[in-house]
Write a protein that holds these residues in place. Sequence first.
Motif, short mmCIF file in Angstrom:
data_model
loop_
_atom_site.label_atom_id
_atom_site.label_comp_id
_atom_site.label_asym_id
_atom_site.label_seq_id
_atom_site.Cartn_x
_atom_site.Cartn_y
_atom_site.Cartn_z
N ARG A 81 -0.73 11.27 -13.06
CA ARG A 81 -1.48 9.68 -12.23
C ARG A 81 -1.37 8.75 -13.27
O ARG A 81 -1.75 7.59 -12.61
N LEU A 114 3.77 1.97 -13.54
CA LEU A 114 4.85 1.76 -12.72
C LEU A 114 5.66 0.77 -13.54
O LEU A 114 5.22 -0.34 -14.15
N ALA A 171 6.73 1.70 -0.90
CA ALA A 171 7.17 2.74 -1.99
C ALA A 171 6.48 2.83 -3.10
O ALA A 171 6.09 4.07 -3.78
N LEU A 172 6.20 1.47 -3.73
CA LEU A 172 5.46 1.32 -4.91
C LEU A 172 4.10 2.18 -4.88
O LEU A 172 3.73 2.71 -5.68
N ILE A 199 4.41 5.93 -4.76
CA ILE A 199 4.97 6.70 -5.95
C ILE A 199 3.88 7.80 -6.64
O ILE A 199 4.04 8.67 -6.86
N LEU A 228 3.84 11.73 -6.83
CA LEU A 228 3.90 12.25 -8.06
C LEU A 228 2.74 13.31 -8.16
O LEU A 228 3.13 14.32 -8.68
N THR A 239 -1.15 -1.88 -2.99
CA THR A 239 -1.32 -1.42 -4.16
C THR A 239 -2.48 -1.94 -4.76
O THR A 239 -2.83 -1.36 -6.06
#
Lengths: 278, 290
Positions: free
Chosen positions: A3, A7, A165-166, A169, A173, B107
């Motif tokens: 983790r 990115l 999507a980002l 990830i 994972l 994010t």
Amino acid sequence: MIRDITLGQYFPGNSPIHRIDPRMKLLMAIIMIVATFVASSGTSFALLFIATLILFLLSRISVKTLMKGMKPIVFILIFTTFFQIFFTRTGDLLFEWRFIKIYTNGIIFAIKMFIRVIVLITSTSVLLSYTTSPIALTDGLEQMLKPLAKIGVPVHDFALIMSIALRFIPTLLEETEKIMSAQKARGTDFSTGSLMKRARALLAVFVPLLASAIRHAIDLADAMICRGYRGGSGRTKLNVMKLKFTDFLWLFAAAAVLAGTILCNPFTLDVIKGAFIK
Amino acid sequence: MDNIIEIRDLSFSYKDPEGKLHPALHNINLDFERGTYTAILGHNGSGKSTLAKLINMVVTADDGVIEGSIKVLGKEVTTAISDDDAYEIQCRIGMVHQNPDDQIVATTVEEDVAFGPENLGMDPKLIREKVTQTLAAVGMEGHEKSAPHRLSGGQKQRIAIAGVLAMDPECIIFDESTAMLDPQGRDAVMKTIDELHSRGDVTIITITHYMNEATDADRVVVLNRGEVFMDGTPEEIFTQVEKLHSVSLDVPQVTELFYGLQKAGKYNGKLPLHTNEGAEELAKLLKAER
């Protein structure tokens, strides 16, 4: 831990390059790419090289990091340089040993090729991947492509898909890691056996992973509806991107480099050439 | 009385793809008064989550057969409702879900909290204020720029609460929001809920199967097999230990302990619900023994 992966190759920081508006950086990257392809003479390559060096130094990215990023292209770089040196048959003969003949033009082409690739990779990665977070890049792209929404291109949807999507990830994972341990505990062997056998073992990871990704998607969609999402129209943004005066200066600088490259094209670097001629 | 949600004679059955019906709720009558804190208890499959999803229109007539009525903010939501009305209700009734990962969209923490207000089309300056305010309200100030996947489950869930709060809801439904958390995370989320309740302007409905989490509520509703089995204050509910046991539901541990003492003839006072009350009573008992 899986983790903790970063990115892309983004390195958080607060250098002058980090602070440039992502939209400007995209434009600057395009200008730099054009400049490297337009450049043909020694002086224009020297100019590009210096400009890239300045970008790199200002970004405060370490040489080590940059080298790491270059790794995948080292082979191509060596390969093309090699071909340029040994197979160019124009200019003055410099060196001859049996069938190996090295000409001046070969050396010059090789150096130009080398600089072209280095400048291309360094300038784009310093501007984009190293100093711009993926999310800022997505936002920048969305803003830049906004006019296309008027002709029916779903710009907002694409940007949202990208950012979700980002966001997912790391989650997926982590899940992959969990599923793999669960399958290992039940005797699945991922690391030995034929390729077919290993591929089949991975299938036992992908199917549950896909199922859980779909479950995530359904739940996320519910949560988004509950939080009042109904498409891109009428939405505002917490962080509004505002172009600063310095952003325009940067764009101007990039444009100046392109102009300089074009202006320098007629002038060769006779200094280098002269040094090699007997 | 000012009821934010009114449920009358509600029955609901899920329809599976073959058209077979699976009853989930039967003849429910409940009112939720504005500003109160209600805990809905029940086993898995007791219909408690279905009830919440019906209120928030995540489950609709498309998913099964609804009878009776649910009025949310004075509007009937079980029959055809205009998209705009549905949207308004969804914005005013916030919902915090079970899996913290599946409700975080962005994010960074601040972008995620801002997601709701952004959807409402709020002014960026106001959004910034909301983000600062709500993160402080859930005790997560200073995490604005953090990446959500690096936070613990409890922290993520508090971010999700901040995200709901930022929309200024009149009612927040917590649908098993602590079920996937570790004890610390659960405590932090429960503390946040208590603080929200003490501010008094939001109606809170928690759905849970942890008895301990229901003791701080104003009112406890126990659902069993799709029906309202019990309805009252936590004291009224949890002191009926046998009735709860008969549908194999537990009472808080401390209540269970004193119930045991009572049955053994060692205790004859009021059954305590909170651990600290229990400790005091126990100290008194031990002193008397000596």
